[in-house]
Write a protein that holds these residues in place. Sequence first.
Motif, mmCIF file in Angstrom:
data_model
loop_
_atom_site.group_PDB
_atom_site.id
_atom_site.type_symbol
_atom_site.label_atom_id
_atom_site.label_comp_id
_atom_site.label_asym_id
_atom_site.label_seq_id
_atom_site.Cartn_x
_atom_site.Cartn_y
_atom_site.Cartn_z
ATOM 1 N N TRP A 127 44.396 42.352 32.766
ATOM 2 C CA TRP A 127 43.797 43.423 33.524
ATOM 3 C C TRP A 127 42.314 42.857 33.470
ATOM 4 N N VAL A 128 42.030 43.131 35.161
ATOM 5 C CA VAL A 128 40.690 42.719 35.391
ATOM 6 C C VAL A 128 39.987 44.043 35.981
ATOM 7 N N THR A 129 38.753 44.173 36.290
ATOM 8 C CA THR A 129 38.042 45.306 36.900
ATOM 9 C C THR A 129 37.047 45.025 37.635
ATOM 10 N N THR A 130 36.734 43.558 37.793
ATOM 11 C CA THR A 130 35.414 43.351 39.044
ATOM 12 C C THR A 130 36.225 41.960 39.743
ATOM 13 N N VAL A 145 49.984 33.766 41.540
ATOM 14 C CA VAL A 145 50.289 35.098 40.855
ATOM 15 C C VAL A 145 50.315 36.039 41.794
ATOM 16 N N VAL A 146 50.826 37.313 41.422
ATOM 17 C CA VAL A 146 50.552 38.547 42.269
ATOM 18 C C VAL A 146 49.463 39.410 41.793
ATOM 19 N N ILE A 147 48.887 39.921 42.538
ATOM 20 C CA ILE A 147 47.787 40.948 42.330
ATOM 21 C C ILE A 147 48.313 42.259 42.958
ATOM 22 N N LYS A 148 48.298 43.260 41.952
ATOM 23 C CA LYS A 148 48.644 44.515 42.119
ATOM 24 C C LYS A 148 47.103 45.401 42.067
ATOM 25 N N GLY A 181 40.780 48.803 38.709
ATOM 26 C CA GLY A 181 40.944 47.436 39.064
ATOM 27 C C GLY A 181 42.019 46.868 39.372
ATOM 28 N N TRP A 182 42.495 45.771 38.859
ATOM 29 C CA TRP A 182 43.651 45.053 39.145
ATOM 30 C C TRP A 182 44.555 44.605 37.815
#
Length: 401
Positions: A127-130, A145-148, A181-182
Amino acid sequence: MSVHDLIVVGTNKAHALGFLWPDPAVHLITEPWYESDYRGLGVQSISVVPDVRDVEAVRRAADSVISSSPRLRVLAPSERSVLAAGFLRTCYGLEGTGFETSVNFTSKPIMARKFAEAGVPVAGNAWVTTAPALVDEVSRRGHDVVIKPAMGTGNAGVLRISGGEQLQTYAESISVPPPGGWLVQDRVAVEHEFHLDALVVNHQLCGPVVSQYFEPCLNWTTGTFFGSFVLDEANPTALDIISLGNRAVRALGLRSGVVHLEVFQDRYGLICNEIACRPGGDGVTLSVSATRGRDFWTDVIALERGWSSDHSSSIFPGYGWVALPRGSGRVRSISDRRELEGIDGVVAVDLTVREGDIMRRSNGGYAAAGFCLVQSRDDLPMERIREQIRAQFILEADPVA
């Protein structure tokens, strides 16, 4: 003042719930761009908020309705309305899925964490937020990867990253991170993808229907006649997915309601991708209703309203659904519904656009002009029906400035 027994926090499911709107006991909370759709279907009591994701705006809209209706229930038919519905239930002590459980089902990072803690198989993730943290995490995972978006609906904003240049281009396009975030997810070598749809009663799946997509969802693009077909109830993979679904429901704490579960299969086994506490979109409910021999939306609403009901169902084999793809522009011509229903194996057709309509570009990688309910036979395999639909469906559109 009218006494209501159901608030619907509604967005794009107006036609799916058409049978509900003449009921004077139903109050609708929706957004400005959907209001005319609902009024055209006869909704008698409506509040409009700028965005149903603004839970405080939804609460203010519901205040007067709830104060006069102490035994009220709340229905969230779409992903974007689930959080607001949970917020209302928790704020006012109403029956149904509360805010914390709603978060478990709408926040992809929290969902993935709870699955992992409960031993439900998931793809590796972070989990990332920036934006800088996103670049670092994707690079650390080898650019495959897959980004959501952390809080997303359907395939909107979902992106496959397969190289550093693609990652850099995406990162440079970010002005403001999406809410929450993502979720960065290791790409799974998906061989097959499935969905499970069921009611939930006392923390257990009730009347589950397991279907297999024609191809994995991330392979869908504009022009794809995507869809799925129902697996036989004795199919070993279907039984394994039902077991996985029960574990997923318990991991996220859902006591009663409805779920739509997405499952990957790779060379090693099954992986839980995502689960939602609302009915499946696209043509899913057409196929599920036909398979169960009773309307799925009717059963969902009865359960959410707290009405006593026999939730058991029979399984009728062979059903599936095929999407009719669309692009953007003003519709100049489209196939006649009756012609499509004349195709062998097509049971019914639900067209969502007509001549003169303006089709907007989808936020995701695909969109549909309608859906075909189909049924295979021993002498008519599902893929042949799909090929016949692909050969006969026509949609022509003109550009719109």
